[in-house]
Design a protein around this motif. Structure first.
Motif, PDB file in Angstrom:
ATOM      1  N   GLU A 146       5.564  -3.199  -2.262  1.00 51.16           N
ATOM      2  CA  GLU A 146       4.212  -3.053  -1.732  1.00 51.16           C
ATOM      3  C   GLU A 146       3.919  -1.776  -1.918  1.00 51.16           C
ATOM      4  OE1 GLU A 146       3.199  -4.518   2.601  1.00 51.16           O
ATOM      5  OE2 GLU A 146       3.760  -2.425   2.495  1.00 51.16           O
ATOM      6  N   ALA A 152      11.269   6.245  -3.324  1.00 53.71           N
ATOM      7  CA  ALA A 152      11.507   5.016  -2.317  1.00 53.71           C
ATOM      8  C   ALA A 152      12.938   4.276  -2.596  1.00 53.71           C
ATOM      9  CB  ALA A 152      10.650   4.179  -2.018  1.00 53.71           C
ATOM     10  N   CYS A 194      10.621   3.933   1.686  1.00 53.63           N
ATOM     11  CA  CYS A 194       9.058   4.037   1.695  1.00 53.63           C
ATOM     12  C   CYS A 194       8.736   5.582   1.578  1.00 53.63           C
ATOM     13  CB  CYS A 194       8.495   3.645   3.033  1.00 53.63           C
ATOM     14  SG  CYS A 194       6.711   3.760   2.921  1.00 53.63           S
ATOM     15  N   SER A 200       1.019  -6.393  -2.622  1.00 59.34           N
ATOM     16  CA  SER A 200       2.277  -6.428  -2.908  1.00 59.34           C
ATOM     17  C   SER A 200       2.541  -7.478  -3.899  1.00 59.34           C
ATOM     18  CB  SER A 200       3.181  -6.681  -1.733  1.00 59.34           C
ATOM     19  OG  SER A 200       2.854  -8.049  -1.289  1.00 59.34           O
ATOM     20  N   PHE A 226       1.703   5.314  -1.431  1.00 56.06           N
ATOM     21  CA  PHE A 226       2.896   5.134  -0.955  1.00 56.06           C
ATOM     22  C   PHE A 226       3.445   3.795  -1.353  1.00 56.06           C
ATOM     23  CE2 PHE A 226       2.268   8.456   2.146  1.00 56.06           C
ATOM     24  CZ  PHE A 226       3.252   8.595   2.888  1.00 56.06           C
ATOM     25  N   VAL A 227       4.863   4.007  -1.933  1.00 58.24           N
ATOM     26  CA  VAL A 227       5.469   2.498  -2.307  1.00 58.24           C
ATOM     27  C   VAL A 227       6.617   2.322  -1.286  1.00 58.24           C
ATOM     28  CG1 VAL A 227       6.903   1.651  -4.040  1.00 58.24           C
ATOM     29  CG2 VAL A 227       4.904   3.274  -4.908  1.00 58.24           C
ATOM     30  N   THR A 228       6.283   1.039  -0.850  1.00 56.35           N
ATOM     31  CA  THR A 228       7.423   0.498   0.395  1.00 56.35           C
ATOM     32  C   THR A 228       8.169  -0.454  -0.087  1.00 56.35           C
ATOM     33  OG1 THR A 228       5.867   0.950   2.061  1.00 56.35           O
ATOM     34  CG2 THR A 228       7.590  -0.447   2.594  1.00 56.35           C
ATOM     35  N   LEU A 241      12.781  -3.226   6.183  1.00 57.03           N
ATOM     36  CA  LEU A 241      12.332  -1.953   5.222  1.00 57.03           C
ATOM     37  C   LEU A 241      13.558  -1.668   4.575  1.00 57.03           C
ATOM     38  CD1 LEU A 241      10.278   0.149   4.471  1.00 57.03           C
ATOM     39  CD2 LEU A 241      10.923   1.533   6.652  1.00 57.03           C
ATOM     40  N   TRP A 254      10.881  -3.452   0.533  1.00 60.05           N
ATOM     41  CA  TRP A 254      11.462  -4.502   1.421  1.00 60.05           C
ATOM     42  C   TRP A 254      12.573  -5.291   0.756  1.00 60.05           C
ATOM     43  CZ3 TRP A 254       9.525  -3.993   6.264  1.00 60.05           C
ATOM     44  CH2 TRP A 254       8.263  -3.518   6.245  1.00 60.05           C
ATOM     45  N   ASP A 296      14.886   8.111  -0.206  1.00 56.68           N
ATOM     46  CA  ASP A 296      14.548   7.937   1.179  1.00 56.68           C
ATOM     47  C   ASP A 296      15.698   8.201   1.923  1.00 56.68           C
ATOM     48  OD1 ASP A 296      13.917   6.937   3.894  1.00 56.68           O
ATOM     49  OD2 ASP A 296      12.298   5.784   2.953  1.00 56.68           O
ATOM     50  N   SER A 322       0.641   0.999  -1.264  1.00 50.89           N
ATOM     51  CA  SER A 322      -0.716   1.486  -0.454  1.00 50.89           C
ATOM     52  C   SER A 322      -1.413   2.526  -1.102  1.00 50.89           C
ATOM     53  CB  SER A 322      -0.169   1.861   0.917  1.00 50.89           C
ATOM     54  OG  SER A 322       0.467   0.929   1.764  1.00 50.89           O
TER      55      SER A 322
END
Length: 188
Positions: free
Chosen positions: A103, A82, A61, A181, A50-52, A58, A54, A86, A105
């Motif tokens: 960030e 993202a 994501c 991140s 996953f790419v978030t 938020l 910020w 989104d 994951s």
């Protein structure tokens, strides 16, 4: 997370650069990146990710919970999605790019888990029932200081199910995530 599944610091830096460059190239030039060549073996492995994004809070994501694409390719696609797709947010604008924090994951394969086995700070969760499914990354429970029961209930809500659906015929899956991140890299 098994150490053999961990992404090295050098590869973390590369993935973050790929994510940022993918977003910039798509927003500014309207085209996708070419395939990255000569990558380390772990970046060529099919992995969930996953790419978030910020921007103080938020901003987007999206990702792939299951290992359907090589990690580097999945990060590129998730970063672009993202930023632009989104449904909770308008597309990222060019003038926002310099302030966006990325960030990533990298996930282990989701596996069935009993509710009593859920560990906050270790597990991310997927709840599914029928055609509904919801996913929350491990860091979400930590951010909100949820206990395991609240985390499971909120994953049900994310799936559009009643918060106690996990007690009745919903499937519960857990995964672990290596989270890193751009901010982490600046601290090193």
């Amino acid at each position: 997370m098994n150490p053999s599944e961990m992404v090295s610091a050098q590869d973390q830096k590369l993935l973050l650069e790929l994510a940022r460059y993918s977003i910039q190239t798509t927003i500014q030039k309207g085209r996708r990146l070419p395939t990255v060549e000569s990558l380390s073996p772990i970046l060529r492995e099919k992995r969930g990710t996953f790419v978030t994004l910020w921007l103080e809070e938020l901003r987007g994501c999206i990702g792939f919970p299951y290992p359907i694409k090589p990690l580097a390719e999945a990060v590129q696609e998730a970063a672009i999605s993202a930023a632009l797709q989104d449904p909770r947010f308008p597309p990222v604008r060019d003038e926002e790019l310099s302030s966006i924090e990325i960030e990533i994951s990298v996930l282990t394969i989701p596996k069935t888990i009993e509710p009593r086995q859920v560990e906050v700070g270790v597990h991310g969760l997927i709840v599914s029932r029928g055609n509904r499914s919801g996913l929350l990354l491990p860091q979400v429970a930590m951010e909100y200081r949820w206990d395991a029961k609240t985390f499971i209930s909120q994953t049900c809500v994310k799936a559009g199910l009643p918060e106690d659906a996990w007690k009745d015929k919903a499937n519960l899956y857990a995964f672990e995530a290596q989270v890193f991140s751009e901010a982490d890299l600046r601290k090193k």
